[in-house]
Design an enzyme around this catalytic site. Structure first.
Site, PDB file in Angstrom:
ATOM      1  N   SER A 145       7.613  -3.658  -2.755  1.00 54.06           N
ATOM      2  CA  SER A 145       7.701  -4.656  -4.034  1.00 54.06           C
ATOM      3  C   SER A 145       8.891  -5.895  -3.510  1.00 54.06           C
ATOM      4  O   SER A 145      10.356  -5.354  -3.419  1.00 54.06           O
ATOM      5  CB  SER A 145       7.914  -4.009  -4.751  1.00 54.06           C
ATOM      6  N   TYR A 156      11.570   1.567 -11.385  1.00 56.68           N
ATOM      7  CA  TYR A 156      10.147   1.657 -10.803  1.00 56.68           C
ATOM      8  C   TYR A 156      10.724   1.435  -8.885  1.00 56.68           C
ATOM      9  O   TYR A 156       9.917   1.143  -7.853  1.00 56.68           O
ATOM     10  CB  TYR A 156       9.094   0.016 -10.396  1.00 56.68           C
TER      11      TYR A 156
END
Length: 362
Positions: A151, A176
């Site tokens: 990501s 995350y």
């Protein structure tokens, strides 16, 4: 450009997170362009967001599979955090290519629900790596290429833009992001120790039809349609490298076909067959401009009325924890190695989303 060294046709490909946004679109693309192919989808169909959208995606895949009878599509409802479920899929299917897109997504949700991220993004990814490792047991050919989702969040609050895969990414600002950086580290270690060709892809703000309802553009649409006020963070001073899902999928498909080569180092041990790429639009958009185009396209599609008072339904608010002011992908490595760069204009992508939303909800 890299030469293709992994043939996708006539292969068994495992896609985890196959009912997810990117996963479902990837499966559709493989069935349409790589037939004959055997695609195995795995997903736990959790209720992090509206499961009806996941079921819709699976129905679209089933329709597509029916149009390509020369290929095979099968779906396994299972969680990659369940070690035995992962082992069973690998035992039964013996995939040649694995694309791991299963993950607990979302920056803000990770602040209040960290357990879900440890379970799926760390333990689950470890199970995938272990299954890839043991796919070579007893002289088997094993997995030719593991491709996995990272990501843009790994860049944290880096001041240097555009973000390059050469940049240091040791300071995540959300759990995350930390789990996604951990995926890259784990993949590197497994590539080195067990000679597993792996490629990580740092996705930048993916959007499009049948996307994730927790993403801003989708949430904004739901609120505007319900006559609620939308909150625009950092007083509208955020920029995002919005990337249309079709561009993401094209990038993933090209990467799948070019596994890092297995090469021995001077010590006779494997050099890790490992790469990382950004996949982004290489063109950050101001959030206020983004929202303005979104509401224009929602009106055009008939989701909102012509006389909708947009200004009365927006509120500028401070930055949220875990957010960053800008994301901006340096895609030069992707262009160099694959001759590809995402190029879908924002208005084009949002128009397709608005048209889908109108058909699905209105």
């Amino acid at each position: 450009m890299l030469e293709k060294n992994v043939e996708l046709k006539n292969k068994t490909i495992l896609v985890t997170g196959a009912a997810g946004f990117i996963g479902a679109n990837l499966v559709l693309e493989l069935l349409r362009t790589q037939s004959p192919v055997n695609v195995i989808g795995m997903d736990n169909l959790n209720d992090y967001y509206d499961v009806s959208i996941k079921n819709y995606r699976l129905e679209e895949i089933q329709k597509c599979a029916g149009e390509h009878p020369e290929s095979a599509w099968s779906f396994v409802k299972g969680d990659i955090a369940d070690a035995e479920a992962v082992k069973q899929v690998f035992r039964d299917c013996r995939p040649s290519v694995v694309v791991n897109l299963a993950a607990q997504a979302g920056v803000r949700y990770s602040i209040t629900n960290p357990d879900a991220y440890i379970k799926s993004n760390l333990i689950g990814f470890y199970h995938i790596l272990e299954a890839c490792r043991h796919s070579y047991d007893d002289g088997e050919n094993g997995v030719e290429h593991l491709v996995y989702a990272s990501s843009s969040s790994v860049y944290g609050s880096n001041k240097k833009v555009p973000y390059s895969t050469e940049d240091k990414v040791d300071n995540p600002v959300s759990l995350y992001a930390a789990t996604k950086k951990s995926n890259e580290l784990l993949a590197h270690a497994y590539s080195k120790l067990y000679n597993i060709p792996s490629t990580g892809l740092r996705f930048f703000t993916v959007y499009g039809p049948a996307g994730r309802p927790d993403m801003a553009y989708f949430g904004f649409t739901n609120k505007l349609r319900s006559n609620q006020t939308i909150e625009i963070f950092n007083y509208g001073n955020c920029k995002r490298d919005f990337t249309f899902v079709d561009d993401i999928v094209e990038g993933v498909k090209r990467v799948m076909q070019c596994a890092p080569e297995k090469v021995a180092g001077e010590d006779g041990l494997p050099l890790p067959p490992y790469r990382i790429y950004n996949i982004g639009n290489n063109h950050p958009e101001n959030l206020l401009d983004f929202v303005d185009i979104l509401q224009q396209e929602l009106i055009r599609a008939g989701v909102l009325p012509e006389d909708y008072d947009f200004e009365a339904h927006k509120k500028l608010v401070p930055m949220q924890p875990g957010d960053v002011p800008v994301t901006y992908a340096d895609t030069s490595a992707l262009e160099r190695d694959f001759g590809f760069k995402p190029a879908t204009e924002l208005r084009t992508g949002l128009r397709k989303f608005a048209q889908w939303y109108k058909g699905f909800y209105c």
